[in-house]
Each structure stands twice: as structure tokens, then as C-alpha cells.
Scaffold this motif. Structure first.
Motif, PDB file in Angstrom:
ATOM      1  N   VAL A 170      28.943  35.811 -13.932  1.00 44.81           N
ATOM      2  CA  VAL A 170      28.375  34.674 -14.663  1.00 44.81           C
ATOM      3  C   VAL A 170      27.244  34.087 -13.836  1.00 44.81           C
ATOM      4  CG1 VAL A 170      30.527  34.145 -15.861  1.00 44.81           C
ATOM      5  CG2 VAL A 170      30.025  33.050 -13.662  1.00 44.81           C
ATOM      6  N   ALA A 171      26.330  33.433 -14.516  1.00 47.54           N
ATOM      7  CA  ALA A 171      25.190  32.819 -13.834  1.00 47.54           C
ATOM      8  C   ALA A 171      25.688  31.817 -12.793  1.00 47.54           C
ATOM      9  CB  ALA A 171      24.287  32.129 -14.850  1.00 47.54           C
ATOM     10  N   GLY A 172      25.211  31.957 -11.575  1.00 47.29           N
ATOM     11  CA  GLY A 172      25.626  31.075 -10.492  1.00 47.29           C
ATOM     12  C   GLY A 172      26.838  31.554  -9.736  1.00 47.29           C
ATOM     13  N   GLY A 173      27.579  32.518 -10.304  1.00 43.69           N
ATOM     14  CA  GLY A 173      28.774  33.035  -9.647  1.00 43.69           C
ATOM     15  C   GLY A 173      29.984  32.145  -9.872  1.00 43.69           C
ATOM     16  N   LEU A 174      31.156  32.665  -9.531  1.00 45.38           N
ATOM     17  CA  LEU A 174      32.397  31.904  -9.634  1.00 45.38           C
ATOM     18  C   LEU A 174      32.510  30.962  -8.437  1.00 45.38           C
ATOM     19  CD1 LEU A 174      34.845  34.790 -10.650  1.00 45.38           C
ATOM     20  CD2 LEU A 174      33.474  33.306 -12.140  1.00 45.38           C
ATOM     21  N   ALA A 175      33.052  29.772  -8.683  1.00 43.77           N
ATOM     22  CA  ALA A 175      33.190  28.769  -7.627  1.00 43.77           C
ATOM     23  C   ALA A 175      34.634  28.692  -7.139  1.00 43.77           C
ATOM     24  CB  ALA A 175      32.709  27.415  -8.125  1.00 43.77           C
ATOM     25  N   THR A 176      35.256  29.832  -6.904  1.00 43.64           N
ATOM     26  CA  THR A 176      36.633  29.875  -6.413  1.00 43.64           C
ATOM     27  C   THR A 176      36.650  29.680  -4.903  1.00 43.64           C
ATOM     28  OG1 THR A 176      36.451  32.288  -6.321  1.00 43.64           O
ATOM     29  CG2 THR A 176      37.443  31.332  -8.306  1.00 43.64           C
ATOM     30  N   PRO A 177      37.822  29.353  -4.325  1.00 41.83           N
ATOM     31  CA  PRO A 177      37.903  29.104  -2.877  1.00 41.83           C
ATOM     32  C   PRO A 177      37.514  30.332  -2.063  1.00 41.83           C
ATOM     33  CG  PRO A 177      39.849  28.257  -3.994  1.00 41.83           C
ATOM     34  CD  PRO A 177      39.103  29.067  -5.000  1.00 41.83           C
ATOM     35  N   PRO A 199      45.603  40.479  -0.706  1.00 46.52           N
ATOM     36  CA  PRO A 199      47.020  40.352  -1.030  1.00 46.52           C
ATOM     37  C   PRO A 199      47.939  40.372   0.187  1.00 46.52           C
ATOM     38  CG  PRO A 199      46.313  42.595  -1.411  1.00 46.52           C
ATOM     39  CD  PRO A 199      45.091  41.832  -0.990  1.00 46.52           C
ATOM     40  N   PHE A 200      47.384  40.514   1.389  1.00 42.55           N
ATOM     41  CA  PHE A 200      48.216  40.710   2.579  1.00 42.55           C
ATOM     42  C   PHE A 200      48.197  39.528   3.543  1.00 42.55           C
ATOM     43  CE2 PHE A 200      46.106  44.775   1.419  1.00 42.55           C
ATOM     44  CZ  PHE A 200      47.200  45.371   0.813  1.00 42.55           C
ATOM     45  N   ALA A 201      47.373  38.528   3.294  1.00 41.67           N
ATOM     46  CA  ALA A 201      47.188  37.447   4.267  1.00 41.67           C
ATOM     47  C   ALA A 201      47.994  36.196   3.954  1.00 41.67           C
ATOM     48  CB  ALA A 201      45.699  37.097   4.360  1.00 41.67           C
ATOM     49  N   GLY A 202      48.820  36.220   2.905  1.00 40.44           N
ATOM     50  CA  GLY A 202      49.626  35.052   2.570  1.00 40.44           C
ATOM     51  C   GLY A 202      48.811  33.874   2.086  1.00 40.44           C
ATOM     52  N   LEU A 203      47.695  34.128   1.423  1.00 42.63           N
ATOM     53  CA  LEU A 203      46.818  33.064   0.956  1.00 42.63           C
ATOM     54  C   LEU A 203      47.273  32.525  -0.397  1.00 42.63           C
ATOM     55  CD1 LEU A 203      43.446  34.820   1.848  1.00 42.63           C
ATOM     56  CD2 LEU A 203      44.657  33.091   3.199  1.00 42.63           C
ATOM     57  N   ASP A 204      46.954  31.285  -0.665  1.00 40.70           N
ATOM     58  CA  ASP A 204      47.351  30.653  -1.921  1.00 40.70           C
ATOM     59  C   ASP A 204      46.337  30.936  -3.025  1.00 40.70           C
ATOM     60  OD1 ASP A 204      49.609  29.492  -0.768  1.00 40.70           O
ATOM     61  OD2 ASP A 204      48.505  27.695  -0.148  1.00 40.70           O
ATOM     62  N   GLY A 205      46.817  30.844  -4.259  1.00 40.52           N
ATOM     63  CA  GLY A 205      45.957  30.912  -5.422  1.00 40.52           C
ATOM     64  C   GLY A 205      45.233  32.235  -5.564  1.00 40.52           C
ATOM     65  N   LEU A 232      42.883  33.508  -4.017  1.00 36.57           N
ATOM     66  CA  LEU A 232      42.561  34.226  -2.786  1.00 36.57           C
ATOM     67  C   LEU A 232      43.655  35.230  -2.417  1.00 36.57           C
ATOM     68  CD1 LEU A 232      41.064  31.465  -0.474  1.00 36.57           C
ATOM     69  CD2 LEU A 232      39.949  33.614  -1.120  1.00 36.57           C
ATOM     70  N   GLY A 233      44.860  35.035  -2.942  1.00 39.46           N
ATOM     71  CA  GLY A 233      45.977  35.875  -2.517  1.00 39.46           C
ATOM     72  C   GLY A 233      46.662  36.662  -3.601  1.00 39.46           C
ATOM     73  N   ARG A 234      46.175  36.579  -4.845  1.00 41.23           N
ATOM     74  CA  ARG A 234      46.849  37.287  -5.935  1.00 41.23           C
ATOM     75  C   ARG A 234      45.895  37.561  -7.078  1.00 41.23           C
ATOM     76  NH1 ARG A 234      47.107  33.790 -10.029  1.00 41.23           N
ATOM     77  NH2 ARG A 234      47.385  31.556  -9.649  1.00 41.23           N
ATOM     78  N   PRO A 235      46.267  38.500  -7.975  1.00 36.12           N
ATOM     79  CA  PRO A 235      45.498  38.698  -9.204  1.00 36.12           C
ATOM     80  C   PRO A 235      45.629  37.498 -10.136  1.00 36.12           C
ATOM     81  CG  PRO A 235      46.867  40.608  -8.705  1.00 36.12           C
ATOM     82  CD  PRO A 235      47.330  39.505  -7.806  1.00 36.12           C
ATOM     83  N   LEU A 236      44.799  37.496 -11.160  1.00 35.97           N
ATOM     84  CA  LEU A 236      44.851  36.414 -12.140  1.00 35.97           C
ATOM     85  C   LEU A 236      46.178  36.408 -12.900  1.00 35.97           C
ATOM     86  CD1 LEU A 236      41.810  36.325 -11.519  1.00 35.97           C
ATOM     87  CD2 LEU A 236      41.388  36.053 -13.973  1.00 35.97           C
ATOM     88  N   ARG A 237      46.558  35.196 -13.342  1.00 34.94           N
ATOM     89  CA  ARG A 237      47.714  35.002 -14.213  1.00 34.94           C
ATOM     90  C   ARG A 237      47.272  34.220 -15.442  1.00 34.94           C
ATOM     91  NH1 ARG A 237      51.586  32.453  -9.542  1.00 34.94           N
ATOM     92  NH2 ARG A 237      51.953  34.358  -8.308  1.00 34.94           N
ATOM     93  N   ALA A 238      48.012  34.399 -16.532  1.00 36.51           N
ATOM     94  CA  ALA A 238      47.742  33.597 -17.723  1.00 36.51           C
ATOM     95  C   ALA A 238      47.856  32.125 -17.366  1.00 36.51           C
ATOM     96  CB  ALA A 238      48.714  33.966 -18.834  1.00 36.51           C
ATOM     97  N   GLY A 239      46.901  31.332 -17.818  1.00 38.21           N
ATOM     98  CA  GLY A 239      46.880  29.910 -17.527  1.00 38.21           C
ATOM     99  C   GLY A 239      45.964  29.524 -16.391  1.00 38.21           C
ATOM    100  N   ASP A 240      45.520  30.494 -15.594  1.00 40.35           N
ATOM    101  CA  ASP A 240      44.592  30.182 -14.508  1.00 40.35           C
ATOM    102  C   ASP A 240      43.284  29.636 -15.068  1.00 40.35           C
ATOM    103  OD1 ASP A 240      46.190  30.885 -12.360  1.00 40.35           O
ATOM    104  OD2 ASP A 240      45.440  32.938 -12.258  1.00 40.35           O
ATOM    105  N   GLU A 241      42.698  28.709 -14.326  1.00 40.30           N
ATOM    106  CA  GLU A 241      41.375  28.178 -14.645  1.00 40.30           C
ATOM    107  C   GLU A 241      40.423  28.632 -13.539  1.00 40.30           C
ATOM    108  OE1 GLU A 241      38.815  25.678 -17.094  1.00 40.30           O
ATOM    109  OE2 GLU A 241      40.952  26.012 -17.341  1.00 40.30           O
ATOM    110  N   ILE A 242      39.374  29.352 -13.914  1.00 31.86           N
ATOM    111  CA  ILE A 242      38.417  29.873 -12.940  1.00 31.86           C
ATOM    112  C   ILE A 242      37.178  28.984 -12.979  1.00 31.86           C
ATOM    113  CG2 ILE A 242      37.113  31.881 -12.197  1.00 31.86           C
ATOM    114  CD1 ILE A 242      39.015  33.557 -13.976  1.00 31.86           C
TER     115      ILE A 242
END
Length: 326
Positions: free
Chosen positions: A116-123, A133-139, A141-151
């Protein structure tokens, strides 16, 4: 505000160019498997080539845009639709709040990308938004998308005009048969293969195994053998390294692979040819061709130069569109 995930798909993740300079700490680079597709889409939208975007496997996600933006899809062709209207890869599209993006079928390739224009503003972590998936990160940063996520999307940035598409000559070819061998460098333990296996690595076609993910792809159809036992202290590996486990079936390491390994490293796919490899689906053939460091560096330099030229052309096109008529 951003993009709402209605259905997550099989394995949808946030990716960018990955984390450079961290391998000495055991942290892999990660990032988009098809870095060429990711860079091309970002350049098409006027983003930095390393901007964050979504990487998607089929079945793909179903997404609802909560704010207006301009987007582009590329890499694999999953027959994308916006509110049921078919879209083409490698083209800008304007989207409005409430519109839904979905993917109908995998026509070609294995990994698709949504930018998307400007890129995603995720952490970010260590300078990158790529999922680890190996660093124990939250959200995200540490997992694939789930239903209900807001990007979240990058706020307050100007959006480019819709309609611009990449010329066909600038799009990846993604040859998915064995008519164009992928170039490889002989690995550190190539000499440990017996003569028949050394020949087979380059003379016989293999197929992409079903046992593959973002860490590695197993190759089927040819069993390679060592001429003598090899016991390695764990040694450096990277994306593209081809290891030989005891069962003789080669394994190609990919973006989320470990940074060291103990299996013999018999070859390494050059960076410029990795996009063709990662876009091949299970059962499709692959053939290898030996090359040299000089050729590998030349191919990578040529690819970087073409991306810079494309970025300049896109910027000039957008500038011309915004110049008022006199």
C-alpha cells in the motif's frame, strides 16, 4: 484505521527487507521470500523498496480496507478481486473504506504480496517489521495474521495516482519449469559428494517437495551421496544454501532459516535467482547450473541497477502527472 483482517488465509505475514547485521547474534535476516516482488511493488507505489507489506500464501486472506489508499499486488497470481471485481497484478488501484480484497485461485506462483502507498505502519524490532516466529515477539512481529487483526497504514502521506502499471519487460518472468536452470555456487562441502552425485546435482532435474515453508524447501527426485563421512562443527548458512541431510534429499534454506547448521553445504542458489525458486510450487521441477562468484555478483548488481532505474522512472511519471497545465 487501516486494514481489517476478515479471514487470515493460510500463512499471511508482515514482511519487509529483513534484519541485516544481526546474524552474529543468531538472528536471521528474515524478510520477504521474494524480495524482488516486494521491491517492485514498493517502487511502483513510490515507497522505499524496504517498506513493509503483506506476504501471502494460498488460500489468501480476505481483507477490508478501513481507510482510503492506493495498493498494488504482485508476485504470485492468486486471481485477486476487489468487491468481486477482478484485479491485475503489478498495477496501482485506488481503494475506498469498506471495500474488500479477496483471492479466488492460485493461477501461478506460490507467494503473493500486497503493498500500500506509504507502507504498513506495524511495529518494528531491530529495524524491521518482518515477522520472526522464533524470538518470542508479541503481535504481528511474532506470528501470522489472525481474523480480527487491524493492520495500521502510514498516516498523513500523499497517495500516488491509481492506474500506473509495470511494463511487462520489468516484471519477473517466474520460469516454473526446468527450461532455465537456476544458477548455483558450489558449496563449501561440494567436494565431499561422490562423483555421480556431483554430476547429478547439475545434470538431473529435481522437484519441489511438499515439505517446505519459510524456513526451507526439500527437493525430491534425486538422492545425493557423500564420497566419505563428513562431520561438521555447526557452520554459517544463509538463504539459498543447499544442505544435504543424511537421507540424501537436498534442502534449500530460505528466509526464516537458522544462521548455522551442521549438514554439508553442497551448493548455494545465487540471490538473483532466488525469486524463481521460491515461486515454484510443490511438484514443479528445478534444475541447477554452476556459476561463479563474479557472475553471481554481476547478476545481483544488474538487478539492483534495474530497480534504481525503475524507481527513477516511476518518480518522473508521478511528477509529470502532478505538474499543472499552463
Amino acid at each position: 484505521m487501516g486494514i481489517r483482517v476478515l479471514e487470515a488465509g493460510l500463512y499471511t505475514t508482515v514482511q519487509d527487507a529483513g534484519r541485516s547485521g544481526q546474524r552474529r547474534w543468531g538472528i536471521g535476516r528474515g524478510g520477504a521470500l521474494d524480495g524482488l516482488a516486494a521491491s517492485l511493488l514498493n517502487i511502483l507505489l513510490g515507497n522505499p523498496p524496504e517498506a513493509a507489506l503483506l506476504e501471502m500464501h494460498f488460500p489468501g486472506p480476505r481483507l477490508r480496507f478501513e481507510q482510503a489508499t492506493v495498493m498494488a499486488i504482485g508476485g504470485a497470481d492468486f486471481a485477486p478481486t476487489l468487491d468481486g471485481r477482478p484485479l491485475a497484478n503489478w498495477q496501482r488501484y485506488a481503494v475506498q473504506p469498506g471495500q474488500q480484497l479477496a483471492f479466488r485461485q492460485p493461477r501461478r506462483g506460490r507467494w503473493a504480496y500486497l503493498a500500500v502507498a506509504g507502507g504498513l505502519a506495524t511495529p518494528r524490532w531491530l529495524g524491521s517489521a518482518s515477522m520472526n516466529p522464533f524470538a518470542g515477539l508479541d503481535g504481528l512481529l511474532g506470528r501470522p495474521l489472525r481474523a480480527g487483526d487491524e493492520i495500521p497504514l502510514s498516516p498523513g502521506l500523499p497517495t500516488p495516482a491509481a492506474g500506473l502499471a509495470l511494463a511487462h519487460r520489468t516484471r519477473p518472468e517466474y520460469v516454473t519449469d526446468d527450461t532455465r536452470p537456476l544458477r548455483v555456487l558450489p558449496g563449501a562441502e561440494f567436494h565431499a559428494l561422490d562423483p555421480d552425485s556431483q554430476a547429478a546435482l547439475f545434470d538431473e532435474a529435481m522437484t519441489i517437495g511438499a515439505d517446505s515453508n519459510r524456513m526451507a524447501t526439500r527437493l525430491e527426485g534425486v538422492r545425493l551421496r557423500l564420497a566419505y563421512p563428513v562431520e561438521l562443527v555447526s557452520s554459517a548458512v544463509a538463504c539459498g544454501s543447499i544442505q544435504l541431510p543424511p537421507d540424501g534429499r537436498p534442502v534449500v534454506l530460505l528466509a526464516d532459516a537458522q544462521t548455522i547448521g551442521g549438514y554439508p553445504r553442497v551448493a548455494h542458489i545465487i540471490t538473483a535467482d532466488l525469486p524463481d525458486f521460491v515461486q515454484r510450487r510443490p511438484g514443479q521441477p528445478v534444475r541447477f547450473q554452476p556459476t561463479t562468484i563474479v557472475e553471481a555478483e554481476r547478476a545481483a548488481a544488474t538487478q539492483r541497477q534495474r530497480l534504481r532505474q525503475l524507481a527513477t522512472a516511476v518518480a518522473l511519471t508521478d511528477t509529470a502527472r502532478t505538474v499543472p497545465e499552463r
